[in-house]
Design a protein around this motif. Sequence first.
Motif, PDB file in Angstrom:
ATOM      1  N   VAL A 132     -16.606  -2.794 -23.037  1.00  0.00           N
ATOM      2  CA  VAL A 132     -15.864  -3.916 -23.619  1.00  0.00           C
ATOM      3  C   VAL A 132     -15.105  -3.485 -24.863  1.00  0.00           C
ATOM      4  CG1 VAL A 132     -16.081  -6.208 -24.658  1.00  0.00           C
ATOM      5  CG2 VAL A 132     -17.408  -5.631 -22.622  1.00  0.00           C
ATOM      6  N   ASN A 133     -15.780  -2.793 -25.783  1.00  0.00           N
ATOM      7  CA  ASN A 133     -15.153  -2.221 -26.970  1.00  0.00           C
ATOM      8  C   ASN A 133     -14.234  -3.188 -27.728  1.00  0.00           C
ATOM      9  OD1 ASN A 133     -14.668  -0.184 -28.834  1.00  0.00           O
ATOM     10  ND2 ASN A 133     -12.995   0.693 -27.664  1.00  0.00           N
ATOM     11  N   GLY A 134     -14.721  -4.413 -27.959  1.00  0.00           N
ATOM     12  CA  GLY A 134     -13.976  -5.365 -28.775  1.00  0.00           C
ATOM     13  C   GLY A 134     -12.872  -6.110 -28.050  1.00  0.00           C
ATOM     14  N   ARG A 135     -12.694  -5.851 -26.755  1.00  0.00           N
ATOM     15  CA  ARG A 135     -11.649  -6.558 -26.019  1.00  0.00           C
ATOM     16  C   ARG A 135     -12.064  -8.000 -25.761  1.00  0.00           C
ATOM     17  NH1 ARG A 135     -10.551  -2.695 -21.098  1.00  0.00           N
ATOM     18  NH2 ARG A 135     -12.751  -2.267 -21.391  1.00  0.00           N
ATOM     19  N   SER A 136     -11.104  -8.882 -25.694  1.00  0.00           N
ATOM     20  CA  SER A 136     -11.369 -10.311 -25.505  1.00  0.00           C
ATOM     21  C   SER A 136     -11.826 -10.604 -24.081  1.00  0.00           C
ATOM     22  CB  SER A 136     -10.100 -11.124 -25.791  1.00  0.00           C
ATOM     23  OG  SER A 136      -9.149 -10.905 -24.757  1.00  0.00           O
ATOM     24  N   ARG A 137     -12.404 -11.792 -23.912  1.00  0.00           N
ATOM     25  CA  ARG A 137     -12.791 -12.230 -22.583  1.00  0.00           C
ATOM     26  C   ARG A 137     -11.581 -12.250 -21.657  1.00  0.00           C
ATOM     27  NH1 ARG A 137     -17.295 -16.939 -22.078  1.00  0.00           N
ATOM     28  NH2 ARG A 137     -19.011 -15.683 -22.830  1.00  0.00           N
ATOM     29  N   GLN A 138     -10.460 -12.714 -22.157  1.00  0.00           N
ATOM     30  CA  GLN A 138      -9.269 -12.810 -21.315  1.00  0.00           C
ATOM     31  C   GLN A 138      -8.851 -11.443 -20.789  1.00  0.00           C
ATOM     32  OE1 GLN A 138      -7.928 -15.814 -20.258  1.00  0.00           O
ATOM     33  NE2 GLN A 138      -7.076 -14.341 -18.822  1.00  0.00           N
ATOM     34  N   VAL A 139      -8.855 -10.451 -21.643  1.00  0.00           N
ATOM     35  CA  VAL A 139      -8.488  -9.094 -21.227  1.00  0.00           C
ATOM     36  C   VAL A 139      -9.493  -8.575 -20.191  1.00  0.00           C
ATOM     37  CG1 VAL A 139      -8.296  -6.692 -22.031  1.00  0.00           C
ATOM     38  CG2 VAL A 139      -7.228  -8.547 -23.334  1.00  0.00           C
ATOM     39  N   ILE A 140     -10.756  -8.823 -20.429  1.00  0.00           N
ATOM     40  CA  ILE A 140     -11.800  -8.381 -19.502  1.00  0.00           C
ATOM     41  C   ILE A 140     -11.650  -9.105 -18.164  1.00  0.00           C
ATOM     42  CG2 ILE A 140     -14.299  -8.346 -19.067  1.00  0.00           C
ATOM     43  CD1 ILE A 140     -13.261  -6.265 -21.167  1.00  0.00           C
ATOM     44  N   MET A 141     -11.413 -10.410 -18.209  1.00  0.00           N
ATOM     45  CA  MET A 141     -11.256 -11.163 -16.960  1.00  0.00           C
ATOM     46  C   MET A 141     -10.018 -10.710 -16.189  1.00  0.00           C
ATOM     47  SD  MET A 141     -12.722 -14.991 -17.819  1.00  0.00           S
ATOM     48  CE  MET A 141     -11.599 -15.323 -19.166  1.00  0.00           C
TER      49      MET A 141
END
Length: 179
Positions: A132-141
């Motif tokens: 994840v490294n600080g990425r937002s939920r939106q970016v992950i989704m």
Amino acid sequence: MYTLPDIKEVTNLSHEKQSQLLDNLFEPCPTLTAILLQTVLATSTPFSSYKQLIETSRTQLLEYLRSSEQESEKTGEIRPEIAKIISAHPRLGGAKKSKKSLQGSQEETEMLAKLNAQYEEAFPGLRYVVFVNGRSRQVIMDNMRQRIARGDIRTERREAFDAMCDIALDRASKLGAKL
């Protein structure tokens, strides 16, 4: 809080202490631990850094995956240990024991749960694993959607192993290792 042993002593630790170390760097997984104890930690040569230990683990895991894929071309089946290792990782957005999680709205939490289910339906036996490294939920989704759409289980397995090792590097750093 767990304290990393001196890297130069890791190969001399008992199997119990080595297992504890692996559980703290990776997710607790007896299958993963057994493979890394037999390959990476079976050496008597000390590691010079935790990065070297984790990168050696990455190499061994990817080689294990490669040889399993070659066998599956003959047998039609991938080693079940592969899915056991990957599914030891918790679902993103699910209940976690740690302080860190993907923070977001209830709507995002529900969408993440839906995407986890879609991912696991698209790739039976696997969990979505990403650093994840600080990425937002939106970016992950968005990444989950792209990977589901890609539909390539071989790439998913490799990416999961790579992500597990990236996470281990991050954990080692947070536990005080100089990488």
